[in-house]
Design a protein around this motif. Structure first.
Motif, PDB file in Angstrom:
ATOM      1  N   SER A 164       0.692  -1.217  -0.059  1.00 35.31           N
ATOM      2  CA  SER A 164      -0.035  -0.035   0.076  1.00 35.31           C
ATOM      3  C   SER A 164       0.897   1.219   0.113  1.00 35.31           C
ATOM      4  O   SER A 164       0.403   2.319  -0.310  1.00 35.31           O
ATOM      5  CB  SER A 164      -0.877  -0.124   1.209  1.00 35.31           C
ATOM      6  OG  SER A 164      -0.167   0.114   2.417  1.00 35.31           O
ATOM      7  N   GLN A 165       2.176   1.365   0.452  1.00 30.86           N
ATOM      8  CA  GLN A 165       3.132   2.259   0.409  1.00 30.86           C
ATOM      9  C   GLN A 165       3.796   2.485  -0.779  1.00 30.86           C
ATOM     10  O   GLN A 165       4.498   3.217  -1.008  1.00 30.86           O
ATOM     11  CB  GLN A 165       3.922   2.234   1.684  1.00 30.86           C
ATOM     12  CG  GLN A 165       3.623   2.687   2.778  1.00 30.86           C
ATOM     13  CD  GLN A 165       3.115   1.366   3.606  1.00 30.86           C
ATOM     14  OE1 GLN A 165       3.283   0.419   3.441  1.00 30.86           O
ATOM     15  NE2 GLN A 165       2.082   1.894   4.455  1.00 30.86           N
ATOM     16  N   GLY A 166       3.570   1.577  -1.765  1.00 33.35           N
ATOM     17  CA  GLY A 166       4.240   1.551  -3.130  1.00 33.35           C
ATOM     18  C   GLY A 166       4.923   0.274  -3.409  1.00 33.35           C
ATOM     19  O   GLY A 166       4.556  -0.660  -2.858  1.00 33.35           O
ATOM     20  N   ASP A 167       5.395   0.089  -4.784  1.00 30.64           N
ATOM     21  CA  ASP A 167       5.967  -1.069  -5.263  1.00 30.64           C
ATOM     22  C   ASP A 167       7.521  -1.058  -5.143  1.00 30.64           C
ATOM     23  O   ASP A 167       8.010   0.152  -5.107  1.00 30.64           O
ATOM     24  CB  ASP A 167       5.637  -1.363  -6.740  1.00 30.64           C
ATOM     25  CG  ASP A 167       4.138  -1.465  -6.802  1.00 30.64           C
ATOM     26  OD1 ASP A 167       3.454  -1.514  -5.825  1.00 30.64           O
ATOM     27  OD2 ASP A 167       3.563  -1.453  -7.798  1.00 30.64           O
ATOM     28  N   PHE A 168       8.010  -2.082  -4.551  1.00 27.16           N
ATOM     29  CA  PHE A 168       9.622  -2.306  -4.529  1.00 27.16           C
ATOM     30  C   PHE A 168      10.003  -3.419  -5.406  1.00 27.16           C
ATOM     31  O   PHE A 168       9.227  -4.349  -5.547  1.00 27.16           O
ATOM     32  CB  PHE A 168       9.876  -2.565  -3.035  1.00 27.16           C
ATOM     33  CG  PHE A 168       9.444  -1.511  -2.130  1.00 27.16           C
ATOM     34  CD1 PHE A 168      10.272  -0.283  -1.810  1.00 27.16           C
ATOM     35  CD2 PHE A 168       8.222  -1.518  -1.501  1.00 27.16           C
ATOM     36  CE1 PHE A 168       9.860   0.477  -1.044  1.00 27.16           C
ATOM     37  CE2 PHE A 168       7.772  -0.558  -0.858  1.00 27.16           C
ATOM     38  CZ  PHE A 168       8.568   0.372  -0.435  1.00 27.16           C
ATOM     39  N   GLU A 169      11.341  -3.073  -6.109  1.00 25.85           N
ATOM     40  CA  GLU A 169      12.167  -4.223  -6.779  1.00 25.85           C
ATOM     41  C   GLU A 169      13.325  -4.469  -6.046  1.00 25.85           C
ATOM     42  O   GLU A 169      13.946  -3.584  -5.416  1.00 25.85           O
ATOM     43  CB  GLU A 169      12.475  -3.656  -8.208  1.00 25.85           C
ATOM     44  CG  GLU A 169      10.885  -3.411  -9.063  1.00 25.85           C
ATOM     45  CD  GLU A 169      10.466  -4.674  -9.502  1.00 25.85           C
ATOM     46  OE1 GLU A 169      10.933  -5.583  -9.684  1.00 25.85           O
ATOM     47  OE2 GLU A 169       9.169  -4.729  -9.497  1.00 25.85           O
ATOM     48  N   SER A 170      13.850  -5.777  -6.173  1.00 31.61           N
ATOM     49  CA  SER A 170      14.876  -5.968  -5.598  1.00 31.61           C
ATOM     50  C   SER A 170      15.553  -7.163  -6.333  1.00 31.61           C
ATOM     51  O   SER A 170      14.970  -7.915  -7.309  1.00 31.61           O
ATOM     52  CB  SER A 170      14.705  -6.176  -4.049  1.00 31.61           C
ATOM     53  OG  SER A 170      13.985  -7.436  -3.869  1.00 31.61           O
ATOM     54  N   ASN A 171      16.712  -7.682  -6.007  1.00 30.74           N
ATOM     55  CA  ASN A 171      17.263  -8.858  -6.336  1.00 30.74           C
ATOM     56  C   ASN A 171      17.450 -10.029  -5.278  1.00 30.74           C
ATOM     57  O   ASN A 171      17.353  -9.507  -4.141  1.00 30.74           O
ATOM     58  CB  ASN A 171      18.638  -8.760  -6.901  1.00 30.74           C
ATOM     59  CG  ASN A 171      18.836  -7.732  -8.205  1.00 30.74           C
ATOM     60  OD1 ASN A 171      18.114  -7.958  -8.933  1.00 30.74           O
ATOM     61  ND2 ASN A 171      19.416  -6.556  -7.979  1.00 30.74           N
ATOM     62  N   TRP A 172      17.355 -11.127  -5.779  1.00 32.72           N
ATOM     63  CA  TRP A 172      17.728 -12.277  -4.569  1.00 32.72           C
ATOM     64  C   TRP A 172      18.407 -13.535  -5.116  1.00 32.72           C
ATOM     65  O   TRP A 172      18.428 -13.465  -6.362  1.00 32.72           O
ATOM     66  CB  TRP A 172      16.318 -12.802  -4.235  1.00 32.72           C
ATOM     67  CG  TRP A 172      15.332 -13.552  -5.030  1.00 32.72           C
ATOM     68  CD1 TRP A 172      14.772 -13.072  -5.986  1.00 32.72           C
ATOM     69  CD2 TRP A 172      15.461 -14.999  -4.991  1.00 32.72           C
ATOM     70  NE1 TRP A 172      14.109 -13.963  -6.692  1.00 32.72           N
ATOM     71  CE2 TRP A 172      14.392 -15.117  -6.304  1.00 32.72           C
ATOM     72  CE3 TRP A 172      15.665 -16.083  -4.127  1.00 32.72           C
ATOM     73  CZ2 TRP A 172      13.969 -16.613  -6.447  1.00 32.72           C
ATOM     74  CZ3 TRP A 172      15.605 -17.201  -4.650  1.00 32.72           C
ATOM     75  CH2 TRP A 172      14.683 -17.487  -5.729  1.00 32.72           C
ATOM     76  N   SER A 173      18.911 -14.107  -4.345  1.00 30.77           N
ATOM     77  CA  SER A 173      19.708 -15.550  -4.843  1.00 30.77           C
ATOM     78  C   SER A 173      19.384 -16.475  -3.657  1.00 30.77           C
ATOM     79  O   SER A 173      19.392 -16.285  -2.603  1.00 30.77           O
ATOM     80  CB  SER A 173      21.039 -15.114  -4.996  1.00 30.77           C
ATOM     81  OG  SER A 173      21.707 -14.713  -3.729  1.00 30.77           O
TER      82      SER A 173
END
Length: 98
Positions: free
Chosen positions: A82-91
Motif C-alpha cells: 500500500s506504500q508503493g511497489d519495490f523491486e529487488s534482487n535475490w539469490s
C-alpha cells in the motif's frame, strides 16, 4: 536465500518440495517466522514463486522470479504494498548437508 532490499541484505531459508499438485514451498524468516508460498512453478529453467500476506495491517504481494544456473538461483523480486511497489534482487543456493 538472500534478498537485497534497498541495499540491505536480508536472509531467509527457502524450502521447496514436490507434492501431488506439483511444487509447494515456504520462506522462513529468523525474524518473523514461516510463510507459505501461494504458488511455486519451475518451468524451462525459471523458478516463479508468489506470496500474499498481511504485514502490519497492509496486504503485501511478492513475486520472486529466478533462473537456475550452476546450482544457484538468482533473479528479481517485486513487492506490491500500500506504500508503493519495490523491486529487488535475490539469490539462493542449496545449503550444505550437516
Amino acid at each position: 536465500m538472500l534478498v537485497d532490499l534497498e541495499g540491505q541484505e536480508i536472509d531467509y531459508t527457502l524450502r521447496i518440495n514436490k507434492n501431488d499438485k506439483g511444487l509447494a514451498g515456504k520462506i522462513i524468516s529468523p525474524r518473523s517466522g514461516e510463510r507459505i508460498l501461494n504458488s511455486v512453478e519451475f518451468k524451462n529453467g525459471t523458478l516463479t514463486m508468489k506470496e500474499s500476506r498481511d504485514y502490519d495491517g497492509s496486504n503485501v504481494t511478492s513475486v520472486y522470479i529466478a533462473k537456475l544456473k550452476q546450482k544457484k538461483l538468482s533473479g528479481s523480486a517485486s513487492l506490491e504494498t500500500s506504500q508503493g511497489d519495490f523491486e529487488s534482487n535475490w539469490s539462493a543456493e542449496k545449503a550444505a548437508k550437516k
